[in-house]
Design a protein around this motif. Sequence first.
Motif, mmCIF file in Angstrom:
data_model
loop_
_atom_site.group_PDB
_atom_site.id
_atom_site.type_symbol
_atom_site.label_atom_id
_atom_site.label_comp_id
_atom_site.label_asym_id
_atom_site.label_seq_id
_atom_site.Cartn_x
_atom_site.Cartn_y
_atom_site.Cartn_z
ATOM 1 N N TYR A 39 -14.231 29.276 86.901
ATOM 2 C CA TYR A 39 -13.739 30.648 87.051
ATOM 3 C C TYR A 39 -13.434 31.263 85.688
ATOM 4 O O TYR A 39 -13.809 32.409 85.403
ATOM 5 N N LYS A 40 -12.756 30.499 84.829
ATOM 6 C CA LYS A 40 -12.408 30.998 83.498
ATOM 7 C C LYS A 40 -13.663 31.348 82.701
ATOM 8 O O LYS A 40 -13.724 32.400 82.046
ATOM 9 N N GLN A 41 -14.665 30.458 82.749
ATOM 10 C CA GLN A 41 -15.892 30.711 82.004
ATOM 11 C C GLN A 41 -16.595 31.971 82.498
ATOM 12 O O GLN A 41 -17.132 32.762 81.707
ATOM 13 N N LEU A 42 -16.590 32.170 83.807
ATOM 14 C CA LEU A 42 -17.185 33.388 84.364
ATOM 15 C C LEU A 42 -16.411 34.628 83.926
ATOM 16 O O LEU A 42 -16.994 35.668 83.621
ATOM 17 N N GLY A 53 -19.629 50.884 85.110
ATOM 18 C CA GLY A 53 -19.946 50.583 86.497
ATOM 19 C C GLY A 53 -20.991 49.497 86.687
ATOM 20 O O GLY A 53 -21.451 49.263 87.805
ATOM 21 N N LYS A 54 -21.356 48.810 85.592
ATOM 22 C CA LYS A 54 -22.349 47.752 85.680
ATOM 23 C C LYS A 54 -21.767 46.441 85.150
ATOM 24 O O LYS A 54 -20.928 46.437 84.255
ATOM 25 N N ILE A 55 -22.241 45.334 85.740
ATOM 26 C CA ILE A 55 -21.799 44.014 85.289
ATOM 27 C C ILE A 55 -22.605 43.611 84.064
ATOM 28 O O ILE A 55 -23.839 43.631 84.079
ATOM 29 N N VAL A 56 -21.901 43.253 82.998
ATOM 30 C CA VAL A 56 -22.535 42.879 81.734
ATOM 31 C C VAL A 56 -22.156 41.441 81.393
ATOM 32 O O VAL A 56 -21.001 41.043 81.531
ATOM 33 N N ALA A 57 -23.131 40.654 80.942
ATOM 34 C CA ALA A 57 -22.893 39.250 80.583
ATOM 35 C C ALA A 57 -22.913 39.079 79.070
ATOM 36 O O ALA A 57 -23.828 39.565 78.392
ATOM 37 N N ASP A 58 -21.906 38.421 78.543
ATOM 38 C CA ASP A 58 -21.841 38.116 77.109
ATOM 39 C C ASP A 58 -20.927 36.903 76.928
ATOM 40 O O ASP A 58 -19.709 37.018 76.964
ATOM 41 N N TYR A 59 -21.535 35.724 76.738
ATOM 42 C CA TYR A 59 -20.748 34.499 76.681
ATOM 43 C C TYR A 59 -19.999 34.380 75.359
ATOM 44 O O TYR A 59 -20.567 34.597 74.288
ATOM 45 N N THR A 67 -17.303 35.613 80.518
ATOM 46 C CA THR A 67 -18.728 35.900 80.355
ATOM 47 C C THR A 67 -19.094 37.273 80.910
ATOM 48 O O THR A 67 -19.851 38.016 80.286
ATOM 49 N N TYR A 68 -18.539 37.609 82.080
ATOM 50 C CA TYR A 68 -18.920 38.847 82.749
ATOM 51 C C TYR A 68 -17.812 39.897 82.677
ATOM 52 O O TYR A 68 -16.627 39.584 82.804
ATOM 53 N N SER A 69 -18.228 41.125 82.452
ATOM 54 C CA SER A 69 -17.305 42.262 82.430
ATOM 55 C C SER A 69 -18.009 43.467 83.042
ATOM 56 O O SER A 69 -19.231 43.438 83.286
ATOM 57 N N VAL A 70 -17.255 44.506 83.310
ATOM 58 C CA VAL A 70 -17.819 45.732 83.889
ATOM 59 C C VAL A 70 -17.794 46.826 82.844
ATOM 60 O O VAL A 70 -16.739 47.162 82.293
ATOM 61 N N GLU A 71 -18.963 47.387 82.558
ATOM 62 C CA GLU A 71 -19.086 48.496 81.609
ATOM 63 C C GLU A 71 -19.902 49.612 82.254
ATOM 64 O O GLU A 71 -21.033 49.379 82.677
#
Length: 278
Positions: free
Chosen positions: A68-71, A80-86, A74-78
Amino acid sequence: MDFLVKLVELARSEMEIPTNYGWFHLMFIGITVVASVLMCVFFKNADERKVRRACLVMWIVIVVLEIYKQLMFTYSVEDGKIVADYWWEFFPFQLCSSPLYILPFVAFLPSGKLHDMMCAFMIAFSIFGGICVYVFPGDVFTENISINIQTMVHHGIQIVSGVYLASRYRQKLTFKYYLKGAAVFVLLLGLAMLLNEVVHNWLVNGGQNDAFNMFYISPYFDCTLPVLSLIYPKVPYAVFVAIYAFGFIAASAIIFYVAKGITVIGHSIRMRLFKNAA
């Protein structure tokens, strides 16, 4: 997609950053102390199957929370869209992450030298790592409610599992037994050094500058641990690593013998109570 966006936003619900020894911090200290006592009182003489089952349950809890922490990181909302950046700085290979890798061995290895090594590591080094965070939280608290809970549960389980194993295997707590745990620590430290070198170069070659600093001993980033952060810039890297290793081994030895002392005192009290009752 809208549901996933709302789910991510819900997971990022905020709270006022907990203060050291404020209500949130003290609540988890209390929960951890009570859980440790209950485990030692009711399961100190449990058979091997129950011991392994308890360790497996605790491992599953911290694995689920770590995923859960890693997710979360990694994922955020920008827009209105989900963006992935580890964020590589949160890769789970710190001393406090070690139960993720050690508890499965405790749960599944047959009794013997290797099993003793893993248990000794949990008793000495895992308890030490958990106590460090509980006593000196530093910047572990954030505005995110779920991450604060994950942090305290994870480090709480470090303490509870180590204390319980010390109680269960109290008759094995010798210096030789401790050295088995120290050997595991040295192995993990070596792996951390290797990862710091390999992953850092891989990230740099890929144009990334994330602070990948496992065990906080990377030669490429400053150490941020209390006391050690003062030593890091003043001595050669090899000397720093030696001081780091010796310091952790010495501190964990103290924890190990404190745990042993508590089990001896507890056994003495139980024997006196039993004698008086008889």
